[in-house]
Design an enzyme around this catalytic site. Structure first.
Site, PDB file in Angstrom:
ATOM      1  CG  ASP A  18      89.713 -44.389  76.252  1.00 55.65           C
ATOM      2  OD1 ASP A  18      90.771 -44.391  76.366  1.00 55.65           O
ATOM      3  OD2 ASP A  18      89.021 -44.607  76.792  1.00 55.65           O
ATOM      4  NE  ARG A  98      79.421 -47.902  76.940  1.00 57.93           N
ATOM      5  CZ  ARG A  98      79.520 -46.662  76.676  1.00 57.93           C
ATOM      6  NH1 ARG A  98      78.638 -46.295  75.890  1.00 57.93           N
ATOM      7  NH2 ARG A  98      80.453 -45.712  77.497  1.00 57.93           N
ATOM      8  CG  ASP A 127      81.225 -49.071  79.561  1.00 56.96           C
ATOM      9  OD1 ASP A 127      80.118 -49.643  79.906  1.00 56.96           O
ATOM     10  OD2 ASP A 127      81.541 -48.063  79.371  1.00 56.96           O
ATOM     11  CB  SER A 179      87.003 -41.100  82.419  1.00 58.91           C
ATOM     12  OG  SER A 179      86.664 -42.142  81.580  1.00 58.91           O
TER      13      SER A 179
END
Length: 407
Positions: A18, A98, A127, A179
């Site tokens: 990404d 995060r 996220d 992922s």
């Protein structure tokens, strides 16, 4: 947000699929802004290798690598573990990383005078919420760019097409395109064959598991481990004083080698959909079990039961990106109070994916062998008659009333 006003962007950069394609995409779609890549080191290990060269080669002006490992453990992992917070059998691996990373992003954005912060989270996931709520907490007026909510790319295959067209090197291919998210606490696997809930995960396939082995491949002999706690915080492993971070890293090795902490779940995302993932949390699973075992002898009944109820709320707050909320802070204050006497030692046996209790000791233990014994003790069993009479009085009265009304 006016794209023409965006001259400098701080990008949450991992070097994965990404964020690798986001750099050229920002250059193409935001009038060639300066892009400052920021990677928060929360224990990804070798994933950080070669990151600076890759970021600059794909268009970033510089890369910051922030060592957040101690902060992540002490300020996020341990408070969550002390709370006993578990979200639908998941020990919250990505969830509390995060906000820690986002805090570092904002610090760099302010230092660099950035016009916006960018992340690579998809519009389907949790996220995006976690990053953005943390940014709003520390920089409420900072514009946030989320390419997945803007571009026409619809899949990871299309991302790979974009990367190949722009000569961006990738560590994955279309056959190994899971992922993944990795830190010192956990590793998650999503996508590909796991999207079909009828498929069994390929635990024994070389390269699938990264933090340990399948229980089937674990040793035939058990491994014993002893963990010391002070006020709910792990302070020593097998008699050796260590930081909480180093205890987790060592438990990862021991747990991984014994097939500990592998789960396959379908969870309920904040955005409304169900998703399937395989999580590896070897050290964390051992630490949770040890802490829970020690609490079982140190906490009184009412406090333990109330803490168990609130642990669900705590887990939902963390999972939903509300780490920096008044309620999470209030719950942590409650948890810290409950931990004042959670001090002692726990011994566990690790065997083929199982964690077996092998002993627990504490100077603050509320367990009395003299009272609980089946042998002779100071406990007067006649006392129970009066207790049952009073405890059962509402039941007796209700039965008498019911019987009288049936006549």
């Amino acid at each position: 947000m006016n794209k023409a006003d965006i001259k400098k962007v701080v990008l949450a950069y991992s070097g994965g699929l990404d964020t690798s394609i986001i750099i050229p995409w920002l250059k193409e779609n935001y009038n060639d802004p300066e892009i400052i890549a920021v990677s928060g080191d929360v224990g990804q290990g070798t994933e950080l290798d070669g990151l600076e060269e890759k970021a600059i080669k794909t268009g970033a002006s510089k890369l910051y690598v922030l060592d957040l490992t101690e902060e992540y453990v002490d300020d996020y992992i341990i408070p969550t573990m002390k709370a006993g917070a578990v979200y639908e059998d998941y020990l919250l691996g990505t969830s509390h990383a995060r906000p820690c990373i986002a805090k570092g992003l904002v610090e760099i954005a302010k230092k660099e005078g950035a016009d916006a912060i960018c992340h690579g989270c998809t519009g389907k996931g949790n996220d995006q919420v976690r990053f953005e709520l943390a940014v709003k907490h520390f920089a409420p007026d900072m514009p946030i760019i989320a390419p997945w909510r803007e571009w026409s790319i619809q899949s990871r295959d299309e991302e790979i097409d974009y990367a190949e067209a722009h000569n961006i090197p990738l560590k994955i291919n279309r056959e190994t395109n899971y992922s993944k998210d990795k830190n010192l606490w956990h590793l998650s696997h999503e996508g590909m064959d796991l999207e079909d809930t009828g498929n069994e995960p390929l635990y024994e396939k070389p390269g699938f598991l990264e933090m340990g082995v399948s229980p089937i491949d674990a040793p035939d002999a058990p491994t014993y481990v002893t963990i010391d706690f002070e006020k709910g915080i792990p302070v020593a492993l097998d008699g050796e004083k260590m930081s909480a971070k180093n205890i987790i890293l060592k438990l990862n090795e021991l747990g991984g080698a014994n097939g500990i902490g592998i789960i396959d779940i379908v969870e309920n995302r904040l955005v409304g959909m169900k998703c399937r993932g395989v999580y590896e949390t070897p050290g964390g699973t051992i630490l949770y079990k040890a802490h829970e075992t020690l609490e079982s002898i140190c906490l009184d009944k009412l406090t333990m039961h109330e803490k168990q109820k609130l642990s669900i709320t705590f887990a939902e707050l963390v999972y939903n990106g509300l780490w920096f909320s008044p309620l999470r802070e209030a719950l942590s204050a409650f948890v810290d109070k409950t931990q004042e006497k959670v001090t002692g030692k726990v011994k566990l046996k690790l065997y083929k994916g199982n964690i077996i209790k092998a002993g627990v000791w504490s100077d603050y233990s509320l367990y009395s062998e003299d009272i609980a014994t089946f042998g002779a003790s100071d406990y007067d069993q006649k006392d129970s008659a009066g207790f049952i009479t009073l405890f059962g009085l509402p039941t007796k009265v209700q039965a008498l009333v019911d019987a009288a009304n049936k006549k």
